[in-house]
Enzyme design. Structure first.
Site, PDB file in Angstrom:
ATOM      1  N   ASN A 141       0.806  -1.235   0.000  1.00 54.93           N
ATOM      2  CA  ASN A 141       0.000   0.000   0.000  1.00 54.93           C
ATOM      3  C   ASN A 141       0.838   1.283   0.000  1.00 54.93           C
ATOM      4  O   ASN A 141       0.447   2.267  -0.620  1.00 54.93           O
ATOM      5  CB  ASN A 141      -1.007  -0.010   1.154  1.00 54.93           C
ATOM      6  CG  ASN A 141      -0.367  -0.210   2.500  1.00 54.93           C
ATOM      7  OD1 ASN A 141       0.775  -0.638   2.604  1.00 54.93           O
ATOM      8  ND2 ASN A 141      -1.106   0.112   3.542  1.00 54.93           N
ATOM      9  N   GLY A 220       1.323 -12.397   9.383  1.00 54.64           N
ATOM     10  CA  GLY A 220       2.031 -12.026  10.608  1.00 54.64           C
ATOM     11  C   GLY A 220       2.109 -13.180  11.595  1.00 54.64           C
ATOM     12  O   GLY A 220       3.133 -13.386  12.251  1.00 54.64           O
ATOM     13  N   GLU A 237       3.500  -5.323  12.364  1.00 57.37           N
ATOM     14  CA  GLU A 237       2.501  -4.260  12.164  1.00 57.37           C
ATOM     15  C   GLU A 237       1.451  -4.852  11.241  1.00 57.37           C
ATOM     16  O   GLU A 237       1.697  -5.039  10.049  1.00 57.37           O
ATOM     17  CB  GLU A 237       3.150  -3.028  11.525  1.00 57.37           C
ATOM     18  CG  GLU A 237       4.178  -2.338  12.410  1.00 57.37           C
ATOM     19  CD  GLU A 237       3.593  -1.752  13.678  1.00 57.37           C
ATOM     20  OE1 GLU A 237       2.373  -1.526  13.749  1.00 57.37           O
ATOM     21  OE2 GLU A 237       4.360  -1.548  14.627  1.00 57.37           O
ATOM     22  N   CYS A 271      -3.463   0.808   6.618  1.00 62.85           N
ATOM     23  CA  CYS A 271      -3.690  -0.013   7.814  1.00 62.85           C
ATOM     24  C   CYS A 271      -4.562   0.745   8.808  1.00 62.85           C
ATOM     25  O   CYS A 271      -5.458   0.175   9.415  1.00 62.85           O
ATOM     26  CB  CYS A 271      -2.368  -0.427   8.432  1.00 62.85           C
ATOM     27  SG  CYS A 271      -1.252   0.946   8.745  1.00 62.85           S
ATOM     28  N   GLU A 445       6.411   0.644  16.234  1.00 63.63           N
ATOM     29  CA  GLU A 445       7.115   1.227  15.104  1.00 63.63           C
ATOM     30  C   GLU A 445       7.043   2.750  15.240  1.00 63.63           C
ATOM     31  O   GLU A 445       6.047   3.274  15.729  1.00 63.63           O
ATOM     32  CB  GLU A 445       6.441   0.772  13.796  1.00 63.63           C
ATOM     33  CG  GLU A 445       7.315   0.974  12.590  1.00 63.63           C
ATOM     34  CD  GLU A 445       7.064  -0.034  11.471  1.00 63.63           C
ATOM     35  OE1 GLU A 445       5.881  -0.208  11.102  1.00 63.63           O
ATOM     36  OE2 GLU A 445       8.020  -0.621  10.956  1.00 63.63           O
TER      37      GLU A 445
HETATM   38  P1  NAD Z   1       0.506  -9.672   3.071  1.00 62.20           P
HETATM   39  O1  NAD Z   1       0.575 -10.153   4.473  1.00 62.20           O
HETATM   40  O2  NAD Z   1      -0.142 -10.517   2.066  1.00 62.20           O
HETATM   41  O3  NAD Z   1       1.991  -9.404   2.516  1.00 62.20           O
HETATM   42  C1  NAD Z   1       2.892  -8.536   3.155  1.00 62.20           C
HETATM   43  C2  NAD Z   1       4.310  -8.962   2.815  1.00 62.20           C
HETATM   44  O4  NAD Z   1       4.573 -10.228   3.420  1.00 62.20           O
HETATM   45  C3  NAD Z   1       4.572  -9.167   1.316  1.00 62.20           C
HETATM   46  O5  NAD Z   1       5.884  -8.745   1.037  1.00 62.20           O
HETATM   47  C4  NAD Z   1       4.421 -10.677   1.154  1.00 62.20           C
HETATM   48  O6  NAD Z   1       5.131 -11.182   0.048  1.00 62.20           O
HETATM   49  C5  NAD Z   1       5.000 -11.189   2.459  1.00 62.20           C
HETATM   50  N1  NAD Z   1       4.470 -12.473   2.938  1.00 62.20           N
HETATM   51  C6  NAD Z   1       3.261 -13.017   2.714  1.00 62.20           C
HETATM   52  N2  NAD Z   1       3.141 -14.190   3.393  1.00 62.20           N
HETATM   53  C7  NAD Z   1       4.294 -14.344   4.096  1.00 62.20           C
HETATM   54  C8  NAD Z   1       4.767 -15.335   5.011  1.00 62.20           C
HETATM   55  N3  NAD Z   1       4.034 -16.396   5.345  1.00 62.20           N
HETATM   56  N4  NAD Z   1       6.001 -15.191   5.555  1.00 62.20           N
HETATM   57  C9  NAD Z   1       6.765 -14.104   5.249  1.00 62.20           C
HETATM   58  N5  NAD Z   1       6.374 -13.151   4.368  1.00 62.20           N
HETATM   59  C10 NAD Z   1       5.145 -13.263   3.817  1.00 62.20           C
HETATM   60  O7  NAD Z   1      -0.142  -8.217   3.158  1.00 62.20           O
HETATM   61  P2  NAD Z   1      -0.509  -7.248   1.942  1.00 62.20           P
HETATM   62  O8  NAD Z   1      -1.716  -7.795   1.276  1.00 62.20           O
HETATM   63  O9  NAD Z   1       0.707  -6.958   1.149  1.00 62.20           O
HETATM   64  O10 NAD Z   1      -0.875  -5.891   2.722  1.00 62.20           O
HETATM   65  C11 NAD Z   1      -2.127  -5.629   3.250  1.00 62.20           C
HETATM   66  C12 NAD Z   1      -2.170  -5.880   4.735  1.00 62.20           C
HETATM   67  O11 NAD Z   1      -1.097  -5.180   5.380  1.00 62.20           O
HETATM   68  C13 NAD Z   1      -3.432  -5.351   5.378  1.00 62.20           C
HETATM   69  O12 NAD Z   1      -3.921  -6.301   6.297  1.00 62.20           O
HETATM   70  C14 NAD Z   1      -2.976  -4.106   6.121  1.00 62.20           C
HETATM   71  O13 NAD Z   1      -3.766  -3.722   7.197  1.00 62.20           O
HETATM   72  C15 NAD Z   1      -1.600  -4.499   6.525  1.00 62.20           C
HETATM   73  N6  NAD Z   1      -0.786  -3.307   6.797  1.00 62.20           N
HETATM   74  C16 NAD Z   1      -0.496  -3.003   8.085  1.00 62.20           C
HETATM   75  C17 NAD Z   1       0.228  -1.861   8.390  1.00 62.20           C
HETATM   76  C18 NAD Z   1       0.555  -1.507   9.828  1.00 62.20           C
HETATM   77  O14 NAD Z   1       1.442  -0.689  10.056  1.00 62.20           O
HETATM   78  N7  NAD Z   1      -0.116  -2.071  10.803  1.00 62.20           N
HETATM   79  C19 NAD Z   1       0.653  -1.018   7.364  1.00 62.20           C
HETATM   80  C20 NAD Z   1       0.321  -1.364   6.040  1.00 62.20           C
HETATM   81  C21 NAD Z   1      -0.400  -2.521   5.778  1.00 62.20           C
END
Ligand code: NAD
Length: 470
Positions: A141, A220, A237, A271, A445
């Site tokens: 995002n 996560g 996060e 997020c 963070e």
């Molecule tokens: P995602 O969890 O699908 O992917 C995030 C990253 O993790 C990507 O680089 C992905 O390739 C990697 N990944 C995926 N599965 C993994 C695993 N099992 N082990 C290690 N790495 C892995 O998330 P997304 O769809 O890219 O982003 C959207 C989500 O992120 C939403 O839920 C949003 O709320 C959250 N987000 C949170 C924050 C925060 O600060 N709390 C900020 C931005 C986005």
């Protein structure tokens, strides 16, 4: 575009395509990092650690130079962000400026040494020591901003970094590596690209001592499980389902504008976007009417076009999920007051959508939509609104809106979330820490507390005189 590994820009024989969500066309490709390349990146980071961890003043200068390089290349970076992520160009420019500001702010922070009082002829200090190599994994995002949130504090604390962007948005991050390369010593910052499996390899790798992860709650949890086997430190996060509660004394027009902006920023893909709104009986019609009129004014389109205020959803999977949640809301008694469908038939555009009449357990209310569809809920008693806002597993942020700021702050203090805003939302600064409650995360963070998450403490205790016994 190439990965940055051990100070060298590296290609791979295998690549994967990157799609522009506004046009659904391929705009470039990114190298697929192999296991061997990942090993090289981690060993380069490990080798660089000893020198890098020696002098915080050198690290400050490097961060400051990185910020300047980002500002110098802001136009190119912003264009890539818009093309691969979808947000309007002016907002992408703001993202790059924000990321540079994070570097500048972090460069000014200190690693405090704290004296503690211990009995006897001894003195004791708490020092903050870097952890070693940090594996950083980020979502799609805000590709440059989320990278900055990890790189800057990890490096200032004396760690070295291997960072992986999302497979949907690797290009701006790769470009960032290219731009920062002349300013950062070899191996200190490495950028690798690949799919989710690359993230899994990173978390299972023996070298990193910390995983700094931003992404979904499901991923996560996998990261936390993988880190546990080696007792790696983690910062997670994760997702959110931020409520906004409007109090009965609020000014409907101002509140509607503030809430609308914080709900639909980045097409709802933040997020800490507002993801549910609780309106009191007396203001329900007026705030709703105002928000619907704001939604109707939105110019939705390709972010490269200057007049556009809102871009597409970033990728097909997310686009389909948001449309599915809207459909589910319709089937379960929700009234789509505005929007509710795709715009055009090319690009992942969803009209800004407002839905009323949903039950608290409907999917659009209970799950994180992460897209431009917002449920509006009604309440009579504030305690009921608070209980409903606090229900569920998320606890990232929330906000309370009203004319009496003290009263609104009192209600906000009862929200079970890491950040409770009053008459604002999404007011993120480098100074203020973010720390999700419940399933929204572990650790902190940003700000001085976020920096300390990239350290372990060491207690140095000195006897004033040498003694033969303990
Ligand atoms: P995602 O969890 O699908 O992917 C995030 C990253 O993790 C990507 O680089 C992905 O390739 C990697 N990944 C995926 N599965 C993994 C695993 N099992 N082990 C290690 N790495 C892995 O998330 P997304 O769809 O890219 O982003 C959207 C989500 O992120 C939403 O839920 C949003 O709320 C959250 N987000 C949170 C924050 C925060 O600060 N709390 C900020 C931005 C986005």
């Amino acid at each position: 575009m190439k990965m940055l590994i051990g100070g060298v820009l590296i290609d791979s024989t295998e690549t994967f395509p990157v799609i522009n969500p506004a046009t659904e066309t391929v705009i470039g490709s990114a190298p697929q990092c192999s296991r061997e390349m990942l090993d090289t990146a981690f060993s380069a980071a490990q080798s660089a650690f000893a020198d890098w961890s020696k002098d915080i003043n050198v690290r400050r200068d490097v961060l400051t130079a990185c910020a300047a390089a980002m500002r110098d290349n802001a136009d190119e970076l912003a264009r890539l962000v818009t093309q691969e992520q979808g947000k309007p160009l002016a907002k992408a420019q703001r993202e790059i400026g924000g990321a540079a500001r994070w570097f500048e702010y972090t460069a000014e922070l200190d690693l405090p040494v704290e004296s503690i009082s211990v009995p006897g002829q001894r003195r004791a200090e708490i020092h903050r020591r870097p952890l070693g190599v940090v594996a950083a994994i980020i979502p799609w995002n805000y590709p440059v901003m989320t990278a900055a949130w990890k790189i800057a504090p990890a490096l200032l604390a004396g760690n070295t970094v291997v960072l992986k962007p999302s497979p949907y948005t690797p290009l701006a991050t790769l470009k960032l590596g290219e731009i920062l390369r002349p300013h950062v010593p070899e191996g200190v910052l490495n950028i690798v690209t690949g799919g989710d499996e690359l993230g899994v390899w990173m978390t299972a790798h023996k070298t990193p001592r910390k995983i700094a992860f931003t992404g979904s709650t499901d991923a996560g949890k996998s990261v936390a499980a993988a880190a546990a086997t080696d007792l790696k430190r983690v910062t997670l996060e994760l997702g959110g389902n931020d409520p906004a509660i409007v109090l009965a004394d609020a000014d409907p027009k101002m509140v509607a504008k503030g809430i609308f902006t914080a709900a639909f920023e980045n097409s709802g893909q933040v997020c800490v976007a507002i993801k549910r709104v609780y309106l009191p009986d007396n203001l329900y019609d007026s705030v709703l009417e105002e928000m619907v009129s704001l939604a109707k004014d939105v110019n939705l389109g390709d972010g490269l076009n200057d007049s556009v205020d809102m871009g597409p959803v970033n990728n097909r999977a997310q686009f389909e999920r948001v449309l599915e949640l809207i459909e589910d809301a319709r089937k379960n008694g929700g009234a789509v007051v505005t929007g509710g469908k795709r715009k055009g038939d090319v690009g992942f555009f969803i009209e800004p959508t407002i839905i009323t009449g949903l039950a608290d357990d409907s999917r659009l209310v209970a799950e994180e939509q992460f897209g431009p569809a917002l449920p509006i809920l009604r309440y009579t008693e504030i305690d009921d609104a608070l209980a409903r806002a606090n229900a569920g597993n998320f606890g990232l942020a929330g906000s309370v809106w009203g004319s009496d700021g003290d009263r609104a702050a009192e209600v906000a203090g009862k929200l079970n979330c890491g950040t409770a805003w009053v008459n604002q939302h999404l007011a993120i600064t480098p100074q203020a820490p973010i720390a999700g409650h419940k399933w929204s995360g572990i650790g902190i963070e940003n700000g001085p507390l976020g920096l300390l998450q990239y350290t372990d403490i060491q207690i140095v205790e000195v006897a004033e005189t040498q003694t033969a016994t303990a």
